[in-house]
Design a protein around this motif. Structure first.
Motif, short mmCIF file in Angstrom:
data_model
loop_
_atom_site.label_atom_id
_atom_site.label_comp_id
_atom_site.label_asym_id
_atom_site.label_seq_id
_atom_site.Cartn_x
_atom_site.Cartn_y
_atom_site.Cartn_z
N PHE A 228 0.64 -1.22 0.14
CA PHE A 228 -0.11 -0.03 -0.01
C PHE A 228 0.85 1.14 -0.08
N MET A 229 1.93 1.14 0.78
CA MET A 229 2.68 2.34 0.89
C MET A 229 3.84 2.70 -0.43
N VAL A 230 3.98 1.53 -0.83
CA VAL A 230 4.80 1.43 -2.22
C VAL A 230 3.81 2.16 -3.23
N ALA A 231 2.67 1.76 -3.38
CA ALA A 231 1.79 2.07 -4.41
C ALA A 231 1.43 3.54 -4.17
N SER A 232 1.55 4.04 -3.02
CA SER A 232 0.82 5.40 -2.72
C SER A 232 1.86 6.32 -3.24
N ARG A 234 4.20 5.57 -5.52
CA ARG A 234 4.86 5.41 -7.08
C ARG A 234 3.41 5.30 -7.93
N ALA A 235 2.40 5.10 -7.52
CA ALA A 235 1.25 4.77 -8.44
C ALA A 235 -0.04 5.12 -7.64
N GLN A 240 -5.07 3.58 -4.94
CA GLN A 240 -6.62 3.37 -4.82
C GLN A 240 -7.56 2.19 -5.17
N GLY A 241 -6.94 1.62 -6.06
CA GLY A 241 -7.41 0.24 -6.57
C GLY A 241 -7.17 -0.73 -5.34
#
Length: 277
Positions: A228-232, A234-235, A240-241
């Motif tokens: 979740f943190m990596v996605a927040s 970088r993408a 959100q998905g």
């Protein structure tokens, strides 16, 4: 020779490991994943796991110790009702994501952009080190007109920040842990009592088991928070998905549990079936 204290140490280690294993139950993992999905710091994620474990420990120790010490018998309907409460909590944790997805689907079916999804682009001027500049940004304005959305205050009172940003997820995690502990307390206590007949040692084992659950949940939440943190960072679309997906998973799993407990296990019929496990 085998030391005299080898058996108690082995039992304590077993209780710790089984407590950590208990933290990995699907309903536990799904619940904390939904709670921490919007967090962006490992420390906060770990605290959410610890606080969940504390709530779980409180009810397990209180109810479990009462069952062990006073040999309280739990009626089948009460045992199922406590487990049904977990299903309700999971549904409530995920209902926001389900409602948001349904709203977006309805908007697309209408073939247009609804007022609820109006995007507002504007900038706020502010000063850093004597230099004044502005940062343009986008707002999703669900409750106000575009003109009104351009005139709002981004400042948050310093004393309100801990309450809004930290205390709400922690309180939610503690409350969810209380419910999960209540649902599992009877089954855990009965299993412990069947293996350790002595009430004092059984209660001590229960306490060690709860410590293992706290440690296990802290490790689990930290691991789950990583994607979740990596996605927040970088993408944002992927983040959100993941947030939406975790909410939908909680909602769907809650519905499944509610159906299984209410219909398959006959919670609402004349002859409920409850097997502590």
């Amino acid at each position: 020779m085998i030391p005299a204290n080898a058996a108690p140490l082995a039992i304590a280690l077993l209780g710790l490991l089984l407590g950590m294993r208990h933290a990995t139950d699907p309903d536990h993992v799904i619940a904390v994943t939904t709670i921490l999905s919007r967090e962006r710091r490992f420390a906060v994620a770990a605290r959410i796991g610890v606080v969940w474990g504390l709530g779980h420990t409180l009810t397990v120790l209180l109810v479990g110790a009462a069952i062990i010490v006073f040999k309280i018998a739990i009626p089948a309907r009460l045992g199922l009702a406590m487990e049904f409460a977990v299903a309700i909590v999971l549904i409530l944790l995920g209902v926001g994501a389900a409602a948001n997805l349904a709203r977006k689907a309805a908007t697309r079916m209408r073939g247009g952009t609804s007022r609820d999804e109006a995007l507002v682009v504007h900038a706020h001027a502010h000063t850093h080190d004597g230099a004044t500049h502005a940062h343009p940004h986008v707002h999703l304005s669900p409750h106000e007109d575009a003109a009104d959305a351009m005139h709002h205050d981004h400042r948050i009172p310093p004393d309100a920040l801990p309450s809004l940003a930290a205390r709400r997820p922690l309180l939610r995690s503690f409350a969810v842990g209380l419910v999960h502990g209540l649902a599992g307390s009877a089954a855990i206590a009965l299993l412990v009592l069947s293996a350790i007949p002595n009430p004092l040692w059984a209660t001590l084992y229960l306490a060690i088991f709860c410590v293992g659950t706290i440690i296990g949940m802290a490790l689990i939440t930290t691991a789950i928070a990583t994607p979740f943190m990596v996605a927040s960072q970088r993408a944002s679309w992927l983040h959100q998905g993941l947030v939406t997906g975790s909410g939908l998973l909680s909602f769907g799993f809650g519905l499944f549990l509610a159906y299984h407990i209410g219909v398959v296990d006959h919670l609402f019929s004349a002859a409920p079936i409850w097997i502590p496990q």
